[in-house]
Design an enzyme around this catalytic site. Structure first.
Site, PDB file in Angstrom:
ATOM      1  N   HIS A   1       0.944  -1.395   0.013  1.00 13.64           N
ATOM      2  CA  HIS A   1      -0.005   0.047   0.025  1.00 13.64           C
ATOM      3  C   HIS A   1       0.808   1.298   0.116  1.00 13.64           C
ATOM      4  O   HIS A   1       1.982   1.195   0.665  1.00 13.64           O
ATOM      5  CB  HIS A   1      -0.786  -0.003   1.154  1.00 13.64           C
ATOM      6  CG  HIS A   1      -1.857   0.910   1.442  1.00 13.64           C
ATOM      7  ND1 HIS A   1      -1.674   2.204   1.784  1.00 13.64           N
ATOM      8  CD2 HIS A   1      -3.303   0.984   1.074  1.00 13.64           C
ATOM      9  CE1 HIS A   1      -2.904   3.025   1.891  1.00 13.64           C
ATOM     10  NE2 HIS A   1      -3.668   1.934   1.359  1.00 13.64           N
TER      11      HIS A   1
ATOM     12  N   ASP B   1       3.137  -4.505   8.059  1.00 16.25           N
ATOM     13  CA  ASP B   1       1.841  -3.730   7.955  1.00 16.25           C
ATOM     14  C   ASP B   1       0.602  -4.698   7.999  1.00 16.25           C
ATOM     15  O   ASP B   1       0.095  -5.551   7.178  1.00 16.25           O
ATOM     16  CB  ASP B   1       1.805  -3.095   6.614  1.00 16.25           C
ATOM     17  CG  ASP B   1       0.358  -2.431   6.138  1.00 16.25           C
ATOM     18  OD1 ASP B   1      -0.450  -2.776   6.773  1.00 16.25           O
ATOM     19  OD2 ASP B   1       0.420  -1.815   5.214  1.00 16.25           O
TER      20      ASP B   1
ATOM     21  N   GLN C   1      -4.831  -5.158   6.892  1.00 18.41           N
ATOM     22  CA  GLN C   1      -5.620  -5.989   6.192  1.00 18.41           C
ATOM     23  C   GLN C   1      -5.750  -7.467   7.003  1.00 18.41           C
ATOM     24  O   GLN C   1      -6.389  -8.240   6.636  1.00 18.41           O
ATOM     25  CB  GLN C   1      -5.201  -6.318   4.688  1.00 18.41           C
ATOM     26  CG  GLN C   1      -5.540  -4.918   3.940  1.00 18.41           C
ATOM     27  CD  GLN C   1      -6.820  -4.429   3.976  1.00 18.41           C
ATOM     28  OE1 GLN C   1      -7.742  -5.296   4.001  1.00 18.41           O
ATOM     29  NE2 GLN C   1      -6.911  -3.128   3.654  1.00 18.41           N
TER      30      GLN C   1
ATOM     31  N   LYS D   1     -10.315  -0.886  10.617  1.00 14.74           N
ATOM     32  CA  LYS D   1     -10.547  -2.143   9.971  1.00 14.74           C
ATOM     33  C   LYS D   1     -10.939  -3.521  10.583  1.00 14.74           C
ATOM     34  O   LYS D   1     -11.217  -4.425  10.041  1.00 14.74           O
ATOM     35  CB  LYS D   1      -9.275  -2.305   8.855  1.00 14.74           C
ATOM     36  CG  LYS D   1      -9.146  -1.083   7.882  1.00 14.74           C
ATOM     37  CD  LYS D   1      -7.883  -1.674   6.774  1.00 14.74           C
ATOM     38  CE  LYS D   1      -7.398  -0.719   6.370  1.00 14.74           C
ATOM     39  NZ  LYS D   1      -8.205   0.215   5.293  1.00 14.74           N
TER      40      LYS D   1
ATOM     41  N   CYS E   1      -4.643   2.436  -3.598  1.00 15.70           N
ATOM     42  CA  CYS E   1      -3.574   2.876  -2.956  1.00 15.70           C
ATOM     43  C   CYS E   1      -2.333   1.993  -3.295  1.00 15.70           C
ATOM     44  O   CYS E   1      -1.436   1.882  -2.695  1.00 15.70           O
ATOM     45  CB  CYS E   1      -3.698   3.371  -1.717  1.00 15.70           C
ATOM     46  SG  CYS E   1      -4.828   4.430  -1.279  1.00 15.70           S
TER      47      CYS E   1
END
Lengths: 139, 415
Positions: free
Chosen positions: B132, B209, B212, B235, B373
């Protein structure tokens, strides 16, 4: 026909549709019927970048009136682009600068003008007006 | 396989779950909302909404400062939220949990603080082709500032990292590696444990990261041996504006403060400031208190259902939707990794993703369209954008059926 008269004509045209489906089908057809601009005119400096779809806009001054041609890679955006051209093209710079473009709201397609959509249309209108302004200041 | 069989014997109670999410009964454009934009943000259960509302109705005060009862009570609750996050990630200590505004800020914090101390001219930072923008730009910026190089692990056509290339990129010059646990665009679950193991053989720290990943899977930072792990509350069915940076205490202690101000200090004079210990050193200003409280409520909520059950159910949705999409002529799924979370990106031949998204929206179906993104990733596939359907545990196969019908209708209109 004045800008306002064309806007009213479009509003009447869209009033014939009962639901969103027909409205969008009409928009898609308008997009399909907009003459494509040639690939060599789709240059980086004429591209209006949105987050989602891209719009290319060209303009020239003929007999004191601004003539717009444009294209988009998304067909619904292109339909909206076709409407904008129908309304604004072949008018004087002053008329274009002063245009209110209230018809978008009247035909119930305001979501295409919301900045969150970032589909290039808002930027396109701005660019059309900037082009008109540039022609005005050149005179 | 055995594991999945056991889980499907005790399925999640989908009716009960859906009733917890008020927004799911909303109508959009006159149609029942079908929300598949979970990769962008998830919806919130009443338990989270109530926790936030209750904070303002009954608990509001500033934390870490007051001697009065309200301030002390909310400080205890906020620190309890930190402990909830610690337990959820299986971090060794609550000192390793920093509250931030989200994944983006967490990554920026590490990139800037880490670079200031450890990245110099000629050094290298490794990211991957599927990151991202939020896990590219902070590194790109610090590399430019420090005269370092950004190296990129390439991916194959399925959207999996090419591990052989990754191994080749590791060198004495590598200072840190930043990788998505799960790709937001492709759904690929990266082999992060192996990535970390290989990096640690050369004493290189790894930042994951996890934006997600946390909504779909349980994360054990000690088992992964991650040096830094970042995610966002929103999220994970929690509020927006709050996120987490997990950092091994030894690393956090090494990093200079990123933003400074109230709450980050021990003593201040005009000549010199002594900063507080971690994690408070990184939490300048009054924090997003109700965000922390809401995030803890969200974590409790998913744990009540069970993340293993959630993962198994979402996997079923993924398989079901993938099979249905593959039957539609002209549909091409972007990202076909063997190990995938419940995220499907696709393109339809000759039709722009924006047009599909617009028509689906008219049908009450929320998907994401565009580049997500991840422009370098779009460039890899030579596409402008995709349509992305990301499923959460409150989605159903019936909704997928409606989505497929809607998609077929949109394709017919747009062809």
């Amino acid at each position: 026909m004045s800008i306002e008269e064309t806007e009213n004509e479009i509003v009447e045209e869209f009033e014939m549709f009962d639901d969103w489906m027909q409205k969008y089908e009409h928009l898609i057809n308008l997009g399909k019927s907009l003459p494509m601009i040639s690939e060599e005119k789709k240059t980086e400096d004429r591209i209006i970048k949105g987050c989602q779809s891209r719009v290319w806009l060209n303009s020239e001054l003929k007999d004191g009136k601004v003539v717009f041609t444009a294209d988009s890679d998304a067909i619904i955006t292109k339909g909206m682009v076709a409407l904008m051209i129908r309304v604004l093209s072949e008018h004087t710079p002053d008329e274009i600068i002063d245009a209110k473009l209230g018809f978008v709201e009247k035909i119930g397609l305001t979501q295409h003008l919301s900045p969150t959509r970032s589909n290039g249309l808002v930027s396109m209108i701005k660019q059309m007006k900037l082009d008109a302004l540039a022609y005005k200041s050149k005179r | 396989m055995n594991k999945q069989k056991t889980i499907s014997e005790t399925p999640i109670d989908i009716e009960k779950i859906r009733a917890d999410f008020p927004i799911l009964s909303k109508k959009v454009n006159g149609k029942k909302l079908i929300y598949f934009d979970n990769g962008a943000t998830s919806q919130k259960p009443v338990q989270v909404i109530d926790a936030i509302a209750n904070y303002y109705k009954d608990q509001n005060a500033n934390i870490h400062r007051g001697v009065h009862t309200l301030s002390q009570e909310i400080t205890v609750l906020y620190e309890k939220a930190r402990a909830t996050v610690q337990k959820h990630l299986n971090a060794k200590s609550a000192n390793e949990i920093v509250f931030t505004s989200g994944t983006t800020e967490s990554i920026n914090l590490v990139a800037h603080s880490f670079a200031k101390k450890f990245i110099n001219k000629g050094d290298e930072v490794i990211v991957t082709a599927m990151e991202h923008h939020s896990n590219i730009l902070p590194w790109q910026q610090v590399c430019e500032e420090r005269g370092a190089l950004l190296k990129v692990v390439p991916i194959n056509n399925e959207g999996e990292l090419i591990m052989e290339e990754y191994k080749k990129l590791l060198s004495d010059k590598t200072k840190i590696i930043a990788v998505a646990h799960i790709s937001n665009t492709l759904g690929t679950v990266n082999p992060v444990k192996e990535i970390i193991k290989l990096a640690h053989e050369k004493n290189i720290p790894v930042l994951l990261d996890g934006a997600q990943a946390v909504p779909h899977t349980s994360v054990d930072v000690q088992e992964l041996d991650a040096d830094f792990y970042c995610f966002s509350g929103h999220k994970l069915f929690g509020p927006t504006g709050v996120g987490i940076l997990y950092g091994k205490e030894k690393w956090l202690n090494e990093l200079p403060p990123y933003k400074v101000g109230g709450g980050t200090i021990k003593t201040v004079t005009f000549e010199k400031t002594e900063y507080a210990d971690v994690p408070l050193r990184f939490e300048a200003g009054t924090p997003h208190i109700e965000g922390g409280i809401g995030l803890a409520a969200a974590i409790d909520y998913v744990n009540d259902i069970g993340l293993d059950k959630i993962a198994a159910y979402e996997h079923e949705l993924l398989i079901y939707a993938t099979a249905a999409l593959q039957k539609i002529e002209g549909v091409k799924i972007i990202g076909t990794a063997k190990n995938k979370a419940s995220v499907i990106s696709f393109v339809v031949e000759g039709i722009h993703a924006f047009d599909l998204g617009t028509i689906l929206d008219q049908l009450g179906i929320a998907v994401r369209t565009g580049h997500h993104c991840t422009q370098p990733l779009m460039a890899h596939y030579c596409i402008q954008g995709t349509v992305r359907a990301a499923f959460a545990f409150y989605n159903t196969k019936e909704e997928i059926d409606e989505f497929i019908k809607g998609l077929e209708r949109a394709i017919a209109m747009l062809k």
